[in-house]
Design a protein around this motif. Structure first.
Motif, PDB file in Angstrom:
ATOM      1  N   UNK A  86       0.345  -0.978  -0.045  1.00 52.99           N
ATOM      2  CA  UNK A  86      -0.054  -0.557   0.139  1.00 52.99           C
ATOM      3  C   UNK A  86       0.974   1.218  -0.206  1.00 52.99           C
ATOM      4  N   UNK A  87       0.109   2.042  -1.095  1.00 46.12           N
ATOM      5  CA  UNK A  87       0.366   3.691  -0.336  1.00 46.12           C
ATOM      6  C   UNK A  87      -0.060   4.656  -0.155  1.00 46.12           C
ATOM      7  N   UNK A  88       0.039   4.793   0.765  1.00 45.02           N
ATOM      8  CA  UNK A  88      -1.957   6.094   1.325  1.00 45.02           C
ATOM      9  C   UNK A  88      -0.913   7.506   1.414  1.00 45.02           C
ATOM     10  N   UNK A  89      -1.915   7.878   0.366  1.00 46.74           N
ATOM     11  CA  UNK A  89      -1.997   9.890   0.245  1.00 46.74           C
ATOM     12  C   UNK A  89      -0.464   9.813  -0.942  1.00 46.74           C
ATOM     13  N   UNK A  90      -1.218   9.210  -1.925  1.00 43.45           N
ATOM     14  CA  UNK A  90       0.108   9.068  -2.835  1.00 43.45           C
ATOM     15  C   UNK A  90      -0.235  10.186  -3.445  1.00 43.45           C
ATOM     16  N   UNK A  91      -0.253   9.733  -5.489  1.00 42.15           N
ATOM     17  CA  UNK A  91      -0.772  11.117  -6.350  1.00 42.15           C
ATOM     18  C   UNK A  91      -1.810  11.068  -6.255  1.00 42.15           C
ATOM     19  N   UNK A  92      -2.267  12.342  -6.246  1.00 41.03           N
ATOM     20  CA  UNK A  92      -3.689  13.238  -6.154  1.00 41.03           C
ATOM     21  C   UNK A  92      -4.346  12.879  -4.791  1.00 41.03           C
ATOM     22  N   UNK A  93      -3.433  12.161  -3.685  1.00 44.35           N
ATOM     23  CA  UNK A  93      -3.757  12.334  -2.366  1.00 44.35           C
ATOM     24  C   UNK A  93      -4.957  10.620  -2.823  1.00 44.35           C
ATOM     25  N   UNK A  94      -4.536   9.888  -3.637  1.00 45.60           N
ATOM     26  CA  UNK A  94      -5.222   8.935  -3.445  1.00 45.60           C
ATOM     27  C   UNK A  94      -4.495   7.642  -2.739  1.00 45.60           C
ATOM     28  N   UNK A  95      -5.154   6.642  -2.601  1.00 44.02           N
ATOM     29  CA  UNK A  95      -4.063   5.483  -2.053  1.00 44.02           C
ATOM     30  C   UNK A  95      -4.161   3.798  -2.831  1.00 44.02           C
ATOM     31  N   UNK A  96      -2.729   3.632  -3.217  1.00 43.49           N
ATOM     32  CA  UNK A  96      -2.455   2.697  -4.363  1.00 43.49           C
ATOM     33  C   UNK A  96      -1.793   1.892  -3.140  1.00 43.49           C
ATOM     34  N   UNK A  97      -2.806   0.292  -3.612  1.00 41.93           N
ATOM     35  CA  UNK A  97      -2.766  -1.209  -3.315  1.00 41.93           C
ATOM     36  C   UNK A  97      -2.337  -2.194  -4.241  1.00 41.93           C
ATOM     37  N   UNK A  98      -1.803  -3.543  -3.659  1.00 39.66           N
ATOM     38  CA  UNK A  98      -1.929  -4.268  -4.762  1.00 39.66           C
ATOM     39  C   UNK A  98      -2.270  -5.683  -3.634  1.00 39.66           C
ATOM     40  N   UNK A  99      -2.113  -7.207  -3.812  1.00 37.16           N
ATOM     41  CA  UNK A  99      -1.852  -8.100  -3.634  1.00 37.16           C
ATOM     42  C   UNK A  99       0.013  -8.847  -4.238  1.00 37.16           C
ATOM     43  N   UNK A 100       0.380  -9.003  -3.466  1.00 37.00           N
ATOM     44  CA  UNK A 100       1.758  -9.410  -4.163  1.00 37.00           C
ATOM     45  C   UNK A 100       1.974 -10.895  -4.214  1.00 37.00           C
ATOM     46  N   UNK A 101       2.270 -11.896  -5.598  1.00 37.32           N
ATOM     47  CA  UNK A 101       2.601 -13.206  -5.064  1.00 37.32           C
ATOM     48  C   UNK A 101       3.847 -13.528  -5.243  1.00 37.32           C
ATOM     49  N   UNK A 102       5.084 -12.326  -5.592  1.00 36.65           N
ATOM     50  CA  UNK A 102       6.437 -12.074  -6.114  1.00 36.65           C
ATOM     51  C   UNK A 102       7.080 -13.271  -5.199  1.00 36.65           C
ATOM     52  N   UNK A 103       7.192 -12.159  -3.593  1.00 35.68           N
ATOM     53  CA  UNK A 103       8.025 -13.141  -2.323  1.00 35.68           C
ATOM     54  C   UNK A 103       7.512 -14.649  -2.449  1.00 35.68           C
ATOM     55  N   UNK A 104       6.560 -15.369  -1.969  1.00 35.96           N
ATOM     56  CA  UNK A 104       6.841 -15.933  -1.685  1.00 35.96           C
ATOM     57  C   UNK A 104       4.332 -17.113  -2.629  1.00 35.96           C
ATOM     58  N   UNK A 105       4.722 -17.126  -4.190  1.00 35.13           N
ATOM     59  CA  UNK A 105       3.424 -17.614  -4.230  1.00 35.13           C
ATOM     60  C   UNK A 105       2.687 -19.175  -3.371  1.00 35.13           C
ATOM     61  N   UNK A 106       3.266 -19.581  -2.897  1.00 36.49           N
ATOM     62  CA  UNK A 106       2.895 -21.020  -2.481  1.00 36.49           C
ATOM     63  C   UNK A 106       1.758 -20.503  -0.832  1.00 36.49           C
TER      64      UNK A 106
END
Length: 177
Positions: A86-106
């Motif tokens: 997550x990134x709170x208070x990003x560009x234009x005050x928006x919240x950016x988020x995601x779920x990432x399986x890169x580190x441990x997809x298992x």
């Protein structure tokens, strides 16, 4: 002049309090989990959060916080799994988020889905991995944004009985205030 400076300082304080973000964690099964937070370099650390099985917990974040979290099931090794990012208070005050399986997809028991509290969309992640709306490799384009500063993060697995139709209603039935 002092009054104007005081008024500006007070308004700035109110804006920063109002824009601080929060995540409402929903533990979908009976497993107790510890949420481990990792801030980006130079940002405030957040202590671990323990969530009992089938319970919810809220975590507030400092204004502008950027980082991730993963969950560790009770009795398991403290190894990063699926990440909520997550990134709170990003560009234009928006919240950016995601779920990432890169580190441990298992990791199929940790972070499942993230979405805005006041809307069922956009959604990052899924109940059954792998899925196309999560980061699965480093160059995926999977970060989502919302004007909402409150997110919901689903943890663990729904039982087969609860899966039917529950995902679309989970934001309304499991969130604590």
């Amino acid at each position: 002049m002092q009054f104007i400076n005081t008024l500006i300082a007070a308004a700035t304080a109110l804006v920063s309090v109002a824009s601080a973000g929060s995540v409402h964690f929903v533990n979908q099964d009976s497993t107790t989990r510890t949420i481990v937070f990792t801030p980006n370099a130079g940002l405030q650390s957040i202590p671990d959060l323990i969530i009992e099985g089938s319970a919810t917990a809220n975590q507030s974040f400092p204004t502008g916080w950027i980082g991730n979290w993963y969950s560790v099931s009770k009795g398991a090794s403290r190894v990063p799994g699926m990440l909520g990012e997550v990134r709170f208070d990003g560009f234009a005050g928006a919240t950016y988020f995601d779920v990432s399986a890169i580190v441990n997809p298992n990791d199929h028991q940790g972070v499942k889905m993230i979405f805005p509290k006041n809307s069922n969309t956009p959604v990052s992640g899924c109940q059954n991995f792998p899925c196309t709306n999560a980061y699965n490799k480093w160059d995926d384009i999977a970060t989502l944004s919302t004007p909402d500063s409150e997110l919901i993060c689903l943890l663990g697995s729904l039982s087969n009985e609860r899966k039917r139709g529950m995902v679309s209603r989970v934001s309304r039935e499991f969130v604590t205030v």
